[in-house]
Design an enzyme around this catalytic site. Structure first.
Site, PDB file in Angstrom:
ATOM      1  N   CYS A  84       0.806  -1.215   0.000  1.00 29.90           N
ATOM      2  CA  CYS A  84       0.000   0.000   0.000  1.00 29.90           C
ATOM      3  C   CYS A  84       0.842   1.270   0.000  1.00 29.90           C
ATOM      4  CB  CYS A  84      -0.940  -0.030   1.210  1.00 29.90           C
ATOM      5  SG  CYS A  84      -1.832   1.496   1.495  1.00 29.90           S
ATOM      6  N   CYS A 166      -8.532  -1.142   6.636  1.00 32.13           N
ATOM      7  CA  CYS A 166      -7.384  -0.238   6.775  1.00 32.13           C
ATOM      8  C   CYS A 166      -7.317   0.079   8.252  1.00 32.13           C
ATOM      9  CB  CYS A 166      -7.599   1.031   5.954  1.00 32.13           C
ATOM     10  SG  CYS A 166      -6.395   2.320   6.388  1.00 32.13           S
ATOM     11  N   TYR A 319      -4.681  31.543   6.921  1.00 32.30           N
ATOM     12  CA  TYR A 319      -4.882  30.180   6.402  1.00 32.30           C
ATOM     13  C   TYR A 319      -5.880  29.461   7.321  1.00 32.30           C
ATOM     14  CZ  TYR A 319      -0.263  31.242   4.361  1.00 32.30           C
ATOM     15  OH  TYR A 319       0.804  31.828   3.736  1.00 32.30           O
ATOM     16  N   ASP A 388      -1.322  28.834   9.899  1.00 37.93           N
ATOM     17  CA  ASP A 388      -1.373  27.372   9.725  1.00 37.93           C
ATOM     18  C   ASP A 388      -1.350  27.084   8.220  1.00 37.93           C
ATOM     19  OD1 ASP A 388      -1.789  24.657   9.887  1.00 37.93           O
ATOM     20  OD2 ASP A 388      -3.839  24.780  10.652  1.00 37.93           O
ATOM     21  N   CYS A 415       2.620  21.802   9.109  1.00 41.79           N
ATOM     22  CA  CYS A 415       2.584  20.374   8.794  1.00 41.79           C
ATOM     23  C   CYS A 415       3.843  19.977   8.041  1.00 41.79           C
ATOM     24  CB  CYS A 415       1.326  20.030   7.999  1.00 41.79           C
ATOM     25  SG  CYS A 415       1.152  20.993   6.501  1.00 41.79           S
TER      26      CYS A 415
HETATM   27  N1  SAH Z   1      -6.353  25.894  10.124  1.00 45.80           N
HETATM   28  C1  SAH Z   1      -7.259  25.199   9.273  1.00 45.80           C
HETATM   29  C2  SAH Z   1      -6.704  24.763   7.913  1.00 45.80           C
HETATM   30  C3  SAH Z   1      -5.250  24.747   7.696  1.00 45.80           C
HETATM   31  S1  SAH Z   1      -4.795  23.953   6.190  1.00 45.80           S
HETATM   32  C4  SAH Z   1      -7.846  23.996   9.973  1.00 45.80           C
HETATM   33  O1  SAH Z   1      -7.232  23.452  10.875  1.00 45.80           O
HETATM   34  O2  SAH Z   1      -8.920  23.578   9.609  1.00 45.80           O
HETATM   35  C5  SAH Z   1      -4.170  25.303   5.228  1.00 45.80           C
HETATM   36  C6  SAH Z   1      -5.241  26.163   4.619  1.00 45.80           C
HETATM   37  O3  SAH Z   1      -4.617  27.217   3.881  1.00 45.80           O
HETATM   38  C7  SAH Z   1      -6.145  25.461   3.600  1.00 45.80           C
HETATM   39  O4  SAH Z   1      -7.474  25.622   4.024  1.00 45.80           O
HETATM   40  C8  SAH Z   1      -5.870  26.192   2.269  1.00 45.80           C
HETATM   41  O5  SAH Z   1      -7.027  26.311   1.468  1.00 45.80           O
HETATM   42  C9  SAH Z   1      -5.409  27.541   2.741  1.00 45.80           C
HETATM   43  N2  SAH Z   1      -4.551  28.328   1.815  1.00 45.80           N
HETATM   44  C10 SAH Z   1      -3.623  27.878   0.951  1.00 45.80           C
HETATM   45  N3  SAH Z   1      -2.984  28.909   0.353  1.00 45.80           N
HETATM   46  C11 SAH Z   1      -3.517  30.045   0.865  1.00 45.80           C
HETATM   47  C12 SAH Z   1      -3.256  31.435   0.672  1.00 45.80           C
HETATM   48  N4  SAH Z   1      -2.329  31.840  -0.182  1.00 45.80           N
HETATM   49  N5  SAH Z   1      -3.972  32.311   1.374  1.00 45.80           N
HETATM   50  C13 SAH Z   1      -4.913  31.898   2.272  1.00 45.80           C
HETATM   51  N6  SAH Z   1      -5.203  30.609   2.488  1.00 45.80           N
HETATM   52  C14 SAH Z   1      -4.523  29.675   1.809  1.00 45.80           C
END
Ligand code: SAH
Length: 461
Positions: A84, A166, A319, A388, A415
């Protein structure tokens, strides 16, 4: 200059002692300083290795036989672990997985950001690091006249034979996939044939709220029409009362992207609900929602602890997705501004704020790197900024905007430790100081590591 030949040749069998492990989970052994990367080998092991690919500065090998076995090696409990490839660390005990993730964070902070004098805390793990995923998306295929479901064999689009479970997916979801497959097969619903771009059922997606045990089934089809939809739906919800929503998603494209644009409610509610801590979330078929809520709670509690709010602060959550972190912060702040690029996520964030009677948030659709300078121009001066970002890290314009806004604190949720380290270096050059980093294991058995960093403005600024 004399051209140095690699000390190994393709197809040669060698004995190798492993001293390290990469962030992907491959063992690293060296011959005359020349590194070989070997999947499934662990530090401290001595093994017979077949050299399979030779490059100028490194090679890849395949584990043939382990002569000296590490104490940290365990028998992978999944029958299809090697085929996998979805998990990479099942062959090491959980304690070692957590330690490896912490070391990875330490190493990149030292190498990329030259930060080596701050605490990187032991990785926060799970008590039971199995069956944690609340969502599964599984391809549907066909073998010997029957519908089958299972993940693809590594680097192919061929469904693994005999894969009926899984073990990082919740038991409920496993059972639901099996039920949909069995009923669809009996009704004669066809599988989607990728090569010919024919047939109906492409993927079965199941999501179950861990706190609420409400299940949503998403049937991803190539066609608008889903034959026997009424029979399938009826049997599913009559047999399994935890099913609250059955949705059809239509994806007509030849593509590896699982979900198409259009969704159609077949039965029940448009949303299922789940809670993280005190906050309730409405989750629709296409919403992003964390796959491991208990660990998400631990991560966000840390973010909140690092933000150290007393109730009077203005906070930006860049984000912000569906507002998961924003809503946590809002309980402790005066006002929270969230920015996110996906419009549907922002409408979910607004709905979720309402659902929880939270009225001190404001959500904006846009690129964080453009909205933040605009906020600055509007005179917004946050006390704390939480970011984030996706794996590629923060955009440089966003880092610059943060440095200009001068919040006393930045909480960075990441991440990908490498881009975290790169961005921390830029923040440090801009007058900030990294205080501590907390890795959290959101994805046990895989090589992913999530962490949160506390970054403060230096007093001299
Ligand atoms: N904090 C949130 C999601 C984090 S994931 C939670 O825990 O649910 C990162 C996020 O960044 C995603 O939702 C993605 O759509 C967004 N993203 C990616 N590039 C971006 C940008 N340039 N400006 C704003 N958001 C963005």
């Amino acid at each position: 200059m004399v051209k140095q030949e690699p000390p190994v040749k393709k197809n040669q069998t060698i004995e190798l002692t492993f001293e390290d492990i990469t962030h992907e989970g491959d063992g690293v052994g060296k011959i005359e300083g020349y590194p070989l990367f070997v999947p499934y080998a662990l530090p401290g092991e001595k093994a017979q290795v077949k050299v399979i690919k030779v490059k100028k500065n490194f090679a890849f090998g395949k584990l043939l036989h382990i002569d000296q076995v590490s104490e940290d090696r365990v028998e992978p409990p999944c029958d299809v672990y090697i085929q996998c490839g979805g998990c990479q660390l099942q062959h090491m005990n959980y304690g070692m997985q957590l330690e490896m993730k912490r070391n990875q964070v330490k190493n990149v902070l030292r190498k990329i950001a030259h930060i080596d004098d701050i605490p990187v805390h032991p990785t926060i793990g799970m008590d039971d690091p199995w069956r944690y995923r609340n969502k599964v998306q599984i391809p549907v295929g066909h073998r010997d006249g029957e519908l089958i479901t299972g993940f693809y064999r590594k680097r192919t689009h061929e469904i693994i034979e005999g894969m009926d479970t899984c073990i990082i997916t919740s038991e409920i979801n496993d059972r639901m996939v099996e039920a949909v497959r069995r009923i669809a097969d009996r009704l004669g619903i066809s599988h989607y044939d990728e090569e010919k771009h024919r047939g109906v059922l492409r993927h079965i997606m199941v999501r179950t709220g861990q706190a609420t045990e409400e299940t949503m089934i998403v049937l991803v089809t190539r066609t608008e029409e889903l034959p026997y939809a009424d029979e399938l739906v009826k049997e599913l919800h009559e047999t399994y009362p935890q099913i609250k929503s059955i949705v059809q998603n239509i994806n007509k494209q030849r593509t590896n992207v699982i979900l198409g644009r259009k969704t159609k409610l077949l039965w029940g509610e448009e949303y299922i609900y789940d809670t993280i801590g005190d906050i309730k979330f409405a989750i629709s078929a296409k919403s992003f929602y964390q796959v491991n809520p208990p660990q998400t709670k631990k991560l966000y509690d840390k973010a909140l602890e690092y933000a150290d709010l007393s109730g009077g602060e203005t906070v930006i959550d860049a984000y912000c997705g569906i507002g998961t972190i924003s809503l946590f912060l809002a309980q402790k702040a005066k006002k929270v501004y969230g920015v996110e690029i996906v419009p549907e996520a922002i409408s979910d964030a607004k709905e979720n704020a309402k659902l929880n009677n939270i009225d001190n948030t404001e959500f904006v659709v846009g690129e964080a790197e453009k909205v933040m300078p605009w906020w600055t121009a509007q005179g917004l001066r946050p006390d704390v900024i939480v970011v984030d970002p996706p794996r590629k890290g923060c955009d440089e314009a966003l880092l610059e905007a943060m440095i200009t806004m001068k919040p006393k604190k930045i909480v960075y949720v990441s991440c990908n430790p490498s881009t975290l380290a790169r961005d921390l270096k830029i923040l440090e050059d801009g007058g900030y100081e990294t205080k501590q980093v907390q890795p959290v294991d959101m994805f046990p058995q895989t090589n992913h590591v999530e962490c949160v960093a506390e970054v403060v403005l230096k007093l001299s600024n």
